[in-house]
Design a protein around this motif. Structure first.
Motif, short mmCIF file in Angstrom:
data_model
loop_
_atom_site.label_atom_id
_atom_site.label_comp_id
_atom_site.label_asym_id
_atom_site.label_seq_id
_atom_site.Cartn_x
_atom_site.Cartn_y
_atom_site.Cartn_z
N GLU A 273 44.69 40.17 31.99
CA GLU A 273 43.82 40.77 33.00
C GLU A 273 44.54 41.05 34.32
O GLU A 273 45.62 40.52 34.56
N LEU A 274 43.88 41.81 35.11
CA LEU A 274 44.43 42.23 36.40
C LEU A 274 43.28 42.19 37.41
O LEU A 274 42.22 42.73 37.14
N TYR A 275 43.54 41.53 38.54
CA TYR A 275 42.45 41.37 39.50
C TYR A 275 42.53 42.42 40.60
O TYR A 275 43.62 42.85 40.90
N PRO A 276 41.41 42.85 41.16
CA PRO A 276 40.05 42.34 40.96
C PRO A 276 39.45 42.71 39.61
O PRO A 276 39.74 43.78 39.07
N TYR B 132 36.90 39.87 46.83
CA TYR B 132 38.27 40.09 47.28
C TYR B 132 39.26 40.06 46.11
O TYR B 132 40.47 40.20 46.31
N GLY B 133 38.77 39.84 44.90
CA GLY B 133 39.66 39.83 43.74
C GLY B 133 39.88 38.45 43.16
O GLY B 133 40.78 38.25 42.34
N GLY B 134 39.05 37.50 43.59
CA GLY B 134 39.20 36.13 43.08
C GLY B 134 38.64 35.98 41.67
O GLY B 134 37.94 36.85 41.16
N SER B 135 38.97 34.85 41.06
CA SER B 135 38.52 34.59 39.69
C SER B 135 37.91 33.19 39.60
O SER B 135 37.97 32.41 40.54
N PHE C 110 39.82 49.14 30.71
CA PHE C 110 39.18 48.30 31.73
C PHE C 110 38.40 47.14 31.11
O PHE C 110 38.53 46.01 31.56
N VAL D 58 41.00 45.05 28.51
CA VAL D 58 42.29 44.55 28.98
C VAL D 58 42.17 44.05 30.42
O VAL D 58 42.21 42.86 30.68
N ARG D 59 41.97 44.98 31.35
CA ARG D 59 42.01 44.60 32.77
C ARG D 59 40.95 43.60 33.18
O ARG D 59 41.18 42.75 34.03
N ASP E 243 39.17 41.70 30.93
CA ASP E 243 38.86 40.75 29.86
C ASP E 243 39.38 39.36 30.23
O ASP E 243 40.50 38.99 29.91
N ASP E 244 38.52 38.61 30.91
CA ASP E 244 38.90 37.27 31.35
C ASP E 244 38.14 36.20 30.58
O ASP E 244 37.99 35.06 31.04
#
Lengths: 535, 311
Positions: B35-38, B47-50, B253, B256-257, B259-260
């Motif tokens: 994955e890629l944040y945000p 802000y793009g946190g997880s 999206f 992949v990006r 998929d957390d």
């Protein structure tokens, strides 16, 4: 050398495809805005050029020896093609097949990503460093040689690149001109991941042709699995180092702290880079001081691989990657800990928490987490007695890509710094849009021939520019300043950058981790923990 | 009748091509997390946190926001926000190009709907006795004409930009130009046919009606015929080109990006992982035991004597 490169040139014989001149590089702020402050790029010797394929850009990261015969060349190309097929097969590459295929098939070549690549921009926009250049060459090779297109169709689709030993050798070097920071992927409106393509090229070379930088393979993952650590530290040596660190803690703080080793049933197995033992023992010492003060039940491991969190497999080889993280969790399982806690190492964070997640099953799926939320809890919930005035100097934060953009841990480290550093300031951009330190994807440990010079002047240039910009108002060497980099690899790169540009003397900027700042603010420690001594 | 056959063939090729592509990506094996944040569905961390920011994250319920996910998609589809933010020069053309395409699709849908209404004895015209007939007439007219104009402007801009801008020209292949020229030809021929032959779109609506009733087309003229042939070619060609990126973007999206999804013990993911780890691997570098299963290779370390890189 041609004035303007085209993709096909990757397969055309030439002494060098590009020439990097210091005057073309991205300009740096004061006091590095004068050309005489730019060290010249180290050149290869003629002997090195004769022995290795260096005609991409005159820099060698891997150093592939030139073939001795036509047969050797042909065998090399055949192996590459067989690896390419495996890379695109379900059985051999289920691990990344979907993301790779999507990135290979749908790039619209709008070049949105280019401006977001620090290497491309820093180099003065050298065409071969454009994120799409490498991917497009690879894509066109696949189209022509795997899908069996005719010559005419290859011309129409632009897939008319000749595959030869030379093309592959250059492509291999080119895969090591990307730090896998994935800023380009973040910028892409479609989501094309040029960083992943670079990694998959590296993987193909390693898993099929056995080609990888020595620092990654022989001296990296192989040594780690054999000896216990990529640094060469053995289990026996570790115990002496630990005792040394305990003595140093006592000397610095007056505290008698025992660093627990192989404690069965501890709550936490603490995994950190073995590189810290040698280069930055104060970082592990600071963790020990904090854990002791907070009453945390923790242990480190002295078992083979268990005391080194690094996993260079992340940068080039899925098999080595899996072998190492499996060792880590097996050790945790043996010690019967509740969780694995990761120290200040970016790629270990991403490997253990993100990448390994879909390999670990059943009992091996032990909870794994970053140390940052725990530190945030201790600092922000006042479980430690801290005095921010002790950190009253300008501090900025470097965001390790693996921890921030690739894992989403953005705020805990900032909340800590806002709390304990009155002069904390942010670089721009920061957070998930940060710039890589330039040592990402293992670059920081690669010391081959003239690669370190390229790394400092090009791949680390954007980070260096950011650091200088954020401290412009206090750039005078009379004011001490601190770059907080909570990642071992990033620290290594920043150290090299500062050495290369003589920053310590010219600007008095120091660097270190996050925990050192926390311990520096602890009220029950009389002397400052941060020593401001350049090493 | 040949025109109808071309249209049927085009529809069939598009539908099957679309399904085949979607199936190809949907049935690909589970991959490692990348994955890629945000990540858009993250609820409290814009802000793009997880969820990795939370202490003992695995003990806490995951909070996902479908609304934030939809908001992102909505902004992308309607405004092309990422291009607007990151590549404004390209956005000026890529945006009208896509809006033109959306309107073209809307226009075709409205024409089809209008044809069905006509078959139900409702008149679709400016002076239709039915209000609904008048609404559909004007909506069709607006969607078609504005779509052709905006689309033609956007496509011409994209072609010119690719020709003039060295950065883009360098990577643009003859096939890329062909794709853009084909789209431009669709928009321009549509506009031409409307202006000179079919200002109410009644001819083309009749043609679509004939497609529904499997009867020969009526009152055809060369301009409308050309437009229909080009449009059919375009839709039949699309599944084999990068123009399917809208489908790819969905997978990129969502799979992949963003998929957390963590692999929890006893989960479906875990079951899939176990299956995949039992596949045989044929990588043949010296440090790999070629022919063994993934799980065996990862757990039995093989030390090679040497690899190819040199220092």
């Amino acid at each position: 050398m041609k004035e303007k490169l085209v993709l096909k040139d990757i397969s055309q014989p030439a002494r060098q495809l590009i020439e990097i001149a210091p005057k073309d590089l991205m300009k740096l702020p004061y006091p590095y805005d004068q050309p005489d402050r730019e060290p010249p790029l180290k050149q290869l010797t003629e002997e090195q050029r004769t022995k290795y394929e260096a005609s991409l850009d005159g820099v060698l990261a891997i150093g592939i020896p030139k073939p001795k015969s036509k047969e050797e060349e042909e065998e090399f190309v055949e192996k590459f093609l067989s690896g390419l097929k495996k890379l695109l097969s379900r059985e051999n590459n289920w691990v990344f097949l979907q993301p790779l295929t999507l990135s290979l098939e749908y790039c619209l070549k709008c070049q949105t990503c280019s401006e977001f690549c620090p290497i491309y921009v820093s180099s003065g926009k050298q065409e071969i460093y454009r994120p799409t250049f490498r991917s497009e060459v690879f894509r066109r090779i696949i189209g022509r040689y795997l899908k069996g297109e005719s010559k005419l169709l290859s011309k129409l689709t632009g897939r008319d690149i000749e595959l030869s030993w030379l093309t592959i050798a250059r492509l291999a070097e080119l895969a090591y001109r990307c730090t896998l920071c994935r800023r380009c992927a973040q910028a892409c409106p479609i989501g094309i991941d040029n960083g992943l393509i670079s990694r998959e090229i590296r993987k193909l070379l390693s898993q099929e042709l056995g080609i990888a930088p020595k620092e990654f393979h022989e001296l990296g993952t192989v040594q780690q699995l054999k000896v216990g650590s990529s640094t060469g530290i053995t289990s026996k040596a570790l115990e002496s180092i630990i005792r040394f660190m305990e003595e140093e803690i006592e000397e610095k703080t007056g505290k008698k702290i025992r660093i627990p080793l192989d404690k069965k049933g501890a709550d936490i197995l603490f995994l950190h880079n073995a590189g810290e033992f040698l280069s930055w023992p104060e970082n592990i010492e600071a963790f020990a001081i904090i854990f002791d003060a907070a009453g945390i039940d923790w242990t480190m491991s002295s078992e083979l691989v268990g005391y080194d969190a690094v996993n260079y497999g992340a940068f080039y080889d899925d098999v080595q990657l899996a072998r190492i993280f499996l060792k880590h969790v097996q050790i945790a399982q043996k010690l019967k800990v509740n969780k694995i806690l990761l120290g200040e190492c970016g790629h270990a964070h991403k490997v253990m928490c993100v990448v390994a997640d879909r390999v670990l099953t059943g009992e091996l799926n032990i909870p794994r987490e970053s140390a940052l939320p725990l530190l945030e809890d201790l600092v922000c919930n006042e479980k430690l007695k801290l005095d921010p005035r002790r950190n009253n100097f300008p501090v900025t934060l470097h965001d390790p890509c693996n921890v921030v953009r690739l894992m989403g841990i953005v705020e805990p480290q900032r909340r800590i710094l806002r709390r304990i550093c009155p002069q904390f300031r942010e670089m721009e951009p920061h957070g998930v849009e940060n710039y890589c330190c330039g040592g990402g994807s293992g670059f920081a440990i690669m010391a081959s021939m003239n690669f370190p010079s390229w790394r400092s002047s090009i791949s680390g240039r954007m980070k260096f520019k950011q650091i200088l910009e954020v401290f412009q108002d206090v750039i005078s060497p009379e004011i001490k300043k601190y770059v907080c980099a909570p990642c071992s690899n990033c620290k290594g790169q920043i150290r090299e950058l500062f050495n290369y540009y003589n920053v310590w003397e010219n600007c008095n900027i120091f660097y270190g981790g996050l925990v050192e700042l926390i311990v520096n603010a602890m009220v029950d420690i009389k002397e400052p923990f941060i020593r401001w001594e350049w090493r | 009748m040949w025109l109808n056959l071309i249209c049927y063939a085009s529809i069939l090729i598009f539908v099957f091509g679309f399904i085949a592509k979607a199936r190809k990506y949907a049935t690909m094996p589970l991959h490692l997390r990348w994955e890629l944040y945000p990540v858009a569905h993250e609820k409290k961390r814009p802000y793009g946190g997880s969820y990795f920011e939370g202490l003992n994250w695995w003990r806490k319920p995951r909070e996902k926001s479908l609304l934030r996910d939809l908001k992102y998609i909505g902004q992308e589809l309607s405004f092309f926000r990422e291009y607007f933010r990151r590549n404004r020069g390209f956005w000026y053309f890529v945006y009208p190009f896509h809006i033109g395409f959306y309107l073209l699709v809307l226009w075709l849908v409205l024409l089809g709907y209008g044809a069905i209404l006509i078959l139900s004895d409702l008149s679709i015209a400016a002076h239709s006795l039915s209000t609904w007939g008048r609404i559909i007439y004007f909506l069709t007219l607006i969607a078609g004409v504005t779509g052709f104009i905006i689309g033609a402007i956007g496509t011409s801009g994209l072609i010119l930009k690719r020709v003039i801008d060295k950065e883009l020209r360098f990577y643009t292949t003859p096939v890329d130009y062909f794709s853009l020229l084909l789209v431009l030809a669709v928009f321009v021929s549509g506009l031409y046919a409307w202006y000179f032959y079919d200002q109410t779109f009644s001819i083309i609506r009749d043609h679509i009606k004939s497609l529904f009733t499997f009867s020969p087309p009526v009152n055809m003229n060369p301009a409308t015929t050309t437009f229909l042939v080009l449009t059919s070619l375009f839709f039949a060609y699309m599944p084999f080109t990068r123009m399917m990126h809208y489908l790819a973007k969905f997978f990129t999206f969502h799979k992949v990006r963003w998929d957390d999804e963590p692999n929890l013990r006893g989960s479906k993911i875990e079951k899939k992982v176990i299956e995949l780890l039992n596949q045989r691997v044929t990588w043949s570098a010296p440090h790999i035991q070629s022919g063994k299963k993934w799980v065996e290779i990862a757990t039995e370390v093989k030390f090679p004597s040497e690899t190819g890189g040199s220092k």
